[in-house]
Design a protein around this motif. Structure first.
Motif, PDB file in Angstrom:
ATOM      1  N   SER A  27       0.824  -1.221   0.000  1.00 32.73           N
ATOM      2  CA  SER A  27       0.000   0.000   0.000  1.00 32.73           C
ATOM      3  C   SER A  27       0.855   1.266   0.000  1.00 32.73           C
ATOM      4  N   SER A  28       1.948   1.253   0.750  1.00 35.33           N
ATOM      5  CA  SER A  28       2.786   2.458   0.841  1.00 35.33           C
ATOM      6  C   SER A  28       4.211   2.232   0.385  1.00 35.33           C
ATOM      7  N   PHE A  29       4.699   1.004   0.477  1.00 36.03           N
ATOM      8  CA  PHE A  29       6.059   0.693   0.031  1.00 36.03           C
ATOM      9  C   PHE A  29       5.982  -0.449  -0.968  1.00 36.03           C
ATOM     10  N   LEU A  30       6.894  -0.411  -1.945  1.00 36.66           N
ATOM     11  CA  LEU A  30       6.922  -1.470  -2.959  1.00 36.66           C
ATOM     12  C   LEU A  30       8.034  -2.463  -2.623  1.00 36.66           C
ATOM     13  N   TRP A  83      12.078   7.108   6.025  1.00 33.91           N
ATOM     14  CA  TRP A  83      11.520   5.817   6.438  1.00 33.91           C
ATOM     15  C   TRP A  83      10.638   5.897   7.697  1.00 33.91           C
ATOM     16  N   GLY A  84       9.649   6.813   7.630  1.00 33.72           N
ATOM     17  CA  GLY A  84       8.678   6.896   8.735  1.00 33.72           C
ATOM     18  C   GLY A  84       7.508   5.956   8.476  1.00 33.72           C
ATOM     19  N   MET A  85       7.146   5.190   9.466  1.00 30.96           N
ATOM     20  CA  MET A  85       6.037   4.233   9.264  1.00 30.96           C
ATOM     21  C   MET A  85       5.444   3.777  10.585  1.00 30.96           C
ATOM     22  N   VAL A  86       4.156   3.470  10.529  1.00 35.70           N
ATOM     23  CA  VAL A  86       3.409   2.971  11.679  1.00 35.70           C
ATOM     24  C   VAL A  86       2.819   1.621  11.255  1.00 35.70           C
ATOM     25  N   ARG A  92      -3.469   5.866  12.669  1.00 38.70           N
ATOM     26  CA  ARG A  92      -4.493   6.834  13.128  1.00 38.70           C
ATOM     27  C   ARG A  92      -4.770   6.730  14.624  1.00 38.70           C
ATOM     28  N   ARG A  93      -3.731   6.406  15.384  1.00 43.47           N
ATOM     29  CA  ARG A  93      -3.833   6.410  16.853  1.00 43.47           C
ATOM     30  C   ARG A  93      -2.848   7.393  17.469  1.00 43.47           C
ATOM     31  N   GLY A  94      -2.190   8.184  16.636  1.00 40.63           N
ATOM     32  CA  GLY A  94      -1.300   9.214  17.162  1.00 40.63           C
ATOM     33  C   GLY A  94       0.177   8.833  17.175  1.00 40.63           C
ATOM     34  N   TYR A  95       0.518   7.587  16.840  1.00 44.77           N
ATOM     35  CA  TYR A  95       1.938   7.196  16.868  1.00 44.77           C
ATOM     36  C   TYR A  95       2.742   7.983  15.818  1.00 44.77           C
ATOM     37  N   GLY A  96       2.143   8.191  14.646  1.00 46.51           N
ATOM     38  CA  GLY A  96       2.836   8.930  13.587  1.00 46.51           C
ATOM     39  C   GLY A  96       3.116  10.363  14.015  1.00 46.51           C
ATOM     40  N   THR A  97       2.142  10.980  14.666  1.00 48.74           N
ATOM     41  CA  THR A  97       2.322  12.365  15.134  1.00 48.74           C
ATOM     42  C   THR A  97       3.456  12.437  16.137  1.00 48.74           C
ATOM     43  N   ARG A  98       3.506  11.470  17.030  1.00 48.53           N
ATOM     44  CA  ARG A  98       4.582  11.424  18.024  1.00 48.53           C
ATOM     45  C   ARG A  98       5.945  11.431  17.333  1.00 48.53           C
ATOM     46  N   GLN A 121       1.568   9.825  -2.791  1.00 46.49           N
ATOM     47  CA  GLN A 121       0.382  10.687  -2.877  1.00 46.49           C
ATOM     48  C   GLN A 121      -0.588  10.415  -1.734  1.00 46.49           C
ATOM     49  N   HIS A 122      -0.522   9.216  -1.127  1.00 43.69           N
ATOM     50  CA  HIS A 122      -1.450   8.878  -0.045  1.00 43.69           C
ATOM     51  C   HIS A 122      -1.077   9.597   1.260  1.00 43.69           C
ATOM     52  N   THR A 123       0.215   9.843   1.443  1.00 41.48           N
ATOM     53  CA  THR A 123       0.687  10.361   2.725  1.00 41.48           C
ATOM     54  C   THR A 123       1.041  11.848   2.673  1.00 41.48           C
ATOM     55  N   ALA A 124       1.155  12.401   1.446  1.00 42.73           N
ATOM     56  CA  ALA A 124       1.489  13.834   1.333  1.00 42.73           C
ATOM     57  C   ALA A 124       0.499  14.709   2.118  1.00 42.73           C
ATOM     58  N   PRO A 125      -0.804  14.441   2.077  1.00 40.60           N
ATOM     59  CA  PRO A 125      -1.727  15.303   2.855  1.00 40.60           C
ATOM     60  C   PRO A 125      -1.470  15.226   4.361  1.00 40.60           C
ATOM     61  N   TYR A 126      -0.951  14.087   4.804  1.00 43.65           N
ATOM     62  CA  TYR A 126      -0.623  13.939   6.220  1.00 43.65           C
ATOM     63  C   TYR A 126       0.513  14.892   6.604  1.00 43.65           C
TER      64      TYR A 126
HETATM   65  C1  LIG Z   1       1.587   8.331   7.430  1.00 40.19           C
HETATM   66  C2  LIG Z   1       1.647   7.676   8.812  1.00 40.19           C
HETATM   67  C3  LIG Z   1       3.084   7.743   9.319  1.00 40.19           C
HETATM   68  C4  LIG Z   1       0.713   8.455   9.767  1.00 40.19           C
HETATM   69  O1  LIG Z   1       0.823   7.923  11.070  1.00 40.19           O
HETATM   70  P1  LIG Z   1      -0.487   7.630  11.967  1.00 40.19           P
HETATM   71  O2  LIG Z   1      -0.047   7.177  13.291  1.00 40.19           O
HETATM   72  O3  LIG Z   1      -1.386   6.754  11.181  1.00 40.19           O
HETATM   73  O4  LIG Z   1      -1.163   9.085  12.037  1.00 40.19           O
HETATM   74  P2  LIG Z   1      -1.698   9.865  13.325  1.00 40.19           P
HETATM   75  O5  LIG Z   1      -2.563   8.978  14.140  1.00 40.19           O
HETATM   76  O6  LIG Z   1      -0.577  10.556  13.988  1.00 40.19           O
HETATM   77  O7  LIG Z   1      -2.628  10.929  12.566  1.00 40.19           O
HETATM   78  C5  LIG Z   1      -2.774  12.255  12.986  1.00 40.19           C
HETATM   79  C6  LIG Z   1      -3.840  12.901  12.147  1.00 40.19           C
HETATM   80  O8  LIG Z   1      -3.526  12.809  10.762  1.00 40.19           O
HETATM   81  C7  LIG Z   1      -4.607  12.180  10.050  1.00 40.19           C
HETATM   82  N1  LIG Z   1      -4.062  11.321   9.010  1.00 40.19           N
HETATM   83  C8  LIG Z   1      -3.492  10.115   9.175  1.00 40.19           C
HETATM   84  N2  LIG Z   1      -3.085   9.627   7.976  1.00 40.19           N
HETATM   85  C9  LIG Z   1      -3.411  10.556   7.060  1.00 40.19           C
HETATM   86  C10 LIG Z   1      -3.249  10.640   5.636  1.00 40.19           C
HETATM   87  N3  LIG Z   1      -2.669   9.659   4.933  1.00 40.19           N
HETATM   88  N4  LIG Z   1      -3.686  11.758   5.022  1.00 40.19           N
HETATM   89  C11 LIG Z   1      -4.257  12.778   5.714  1.00 40.19           C
HETATM   90  N5  LIG Z   1      -4.448  12.751   7.070  1.00 40.19           N
HETATM   91  C12 LIG Z   1      -4.023  11.659   7.720  1.00 40.19           C
HETATM   92  C13 LIG Z   1      -5.352  11.380  11.113  1.00 40.19           C
HETATM   93  O9  LIG Z   1      -6.691  11.163  10.740  1.00 40.19           O
HETATM   94  C14 LIG Z   1      -5.217  12.244  12.329  1.00 40.19           C
HETATM   95  O10 LIG Z   1      -6.184  13.287  12.267  1.00 40.19           O
HETATM   96  P3  LIG Z   1      -6.899  13.890  13.572  1.00 40.19           P
HETATM   97  O11 LIG Z   1      -5.782  14.392  14.450  1.00 40.19           O
HETATM   98  O12 LIG Z   1      -7.730  14.976  13.009  1.00 40.19           O
HETATM   99  O13 LIG Z   1      -7.640  12.758  14.157  1.00 40.19           O
HETATM  100  C15 LIG Z   1       1.127   6.225   8.762  1.00 40.19           C
HETATM  101  O14 LIG Z   1      -0.179   6.213   8.248  1.00 40.19           O
HETATM  102  C16 LIG Z   1       1.978   5.298   7.947  1.00 40.19           C
HETATM  103  O15 LIG Z   1       2.885   4.673   8.485  1.00 40.19           O
HETATM  104  N6  LIG Z   1       1.709   5.135   6.626  1.00 40.19           N
HETATM  105  C17 LIG Z   1       2.403   4.163   5.819  1.00 40.19           C
HETATM  106  C18 LIG Z   1       3.857   4.431   5.616  1.00 40.19           C
HETATM  107  C19 LIG Z   1       4.126   5.733   4.911  1.00 40.19           C
HETATM  108  O16 LIG Z   1       3.466   6.068   3.930  1.00 40.19           O
HETATM  109  N7  LIG Z   1       5.115   6.484   5.403  1.00 40.19           N
HETATM  110  C20 LIG Z   1       5.552   7.746   4.850  1.00 40.19           C
HETATM  111  C21 LIG Z   1       6.575   7.593   3.772  1.00 40.19           C
HETATM  112  S1  LIG Z   1       8.251   7.324   4.316  1.00 40.19           S
END
Ligand SMILES: CC(C)(COP(=O)(O)OP(=O)(O)OC[C@H]1O[C@@H](n2cnc3c(N)ncnc32)[C@H](O)[C@@H]1OP(=O)(O)O)[C@@H](O)C(=O)NCCC(=O)NCCS
Length: 160
Positions: A27-30, A83-86, A92-98, A121-126
């Protein structure tokens, strides 16, 4: 329940970090990126030419997320995230934000003013939520279906 802790990567985390990677594939890494991730992990013993650090978020004794930073290389790209990943089932439990906030804080401590990353493109909005701006996008840049989005954030100095 104990709070999640963030700590430096140890070689004993290697398998757990690879499991986090695998949970996000494809889904996020190939599959072809797995070797690059292994190279990153194995370079954390100081053998890498780049200054870098990697952190693990642990909750109830389990590695649930990991993410890194690098700095001090090319002046055009002075520092960044890597290499950030959860774990896929714990997102969506806050680990990524931490992880994001800790990495930004560490880079600020290091005196970094500009942080680069590339992501899909899936993670850019994050990352945009944390102030990263899109600088460019390559359709299928990582492989079929996964665009590469380059992003940059400006850091304010600590205490400013
Ligand atoms: C991207 C990633 C690190 C986010 O970590 P997470 O722990 O899922 O995110 P959080 O719980 O900290 O999310 C915080 C907020 O961002 C939002 N959010 C999470 N993923 C999102 C996304 N892909 N796009 C937009 N918003 C997102 C959450 O809904 C949450 O919103 P809220 O505070 O309003 O409830 C995680 O989804 C992940 O590991 N993805 C796969 C690997 C990847 O793509 N890594 C980046 C490339 S190296």
């Amino acid at each position: 329940m104990p709070d999640p802790t963030l700590r430096p990567y140890r070689p004993a985390d290697r398998a757990a970090c690879l499991a986090l990677f695998d949970s996000n594939m494809p889904s996020s890494f190939l599959p072809h990126e797995r070797a690059e991730f292994i190279e990153w992990l194995d370079g954390l013993d100081g053998s890498s030419s780049e200054a870098c650090e990697y952190s693990v978020v642990e909750d109830a004794g389990q590695a649930v997320a990991c993410g890194g930073i690098w700095w001090g290389g090319d002046p055009q790209r002075p520092a960044g995230f890597a290499w950030g990943m959860v774990a896929r089932d714990l997102q969506r439990r806050g680990y990524g934000t931490r992880l994001v906030l800790a990495r930004l804080e560490r880079l600020r401590e290091l005196g970094v003013a500009e942080v680069h990353l590339d992501t899909t493109q899936h993670t850019a909005p994050y990352y945009a939520r944390f102030g990263f701006l899109e600088m460019g996008r390559v359709p299928d840049g990582y492989g079929p279906g996964l665009d590469r989005v380059d992003m940059v954030a400006q850091l304010e100095r600590s205490g400013a």
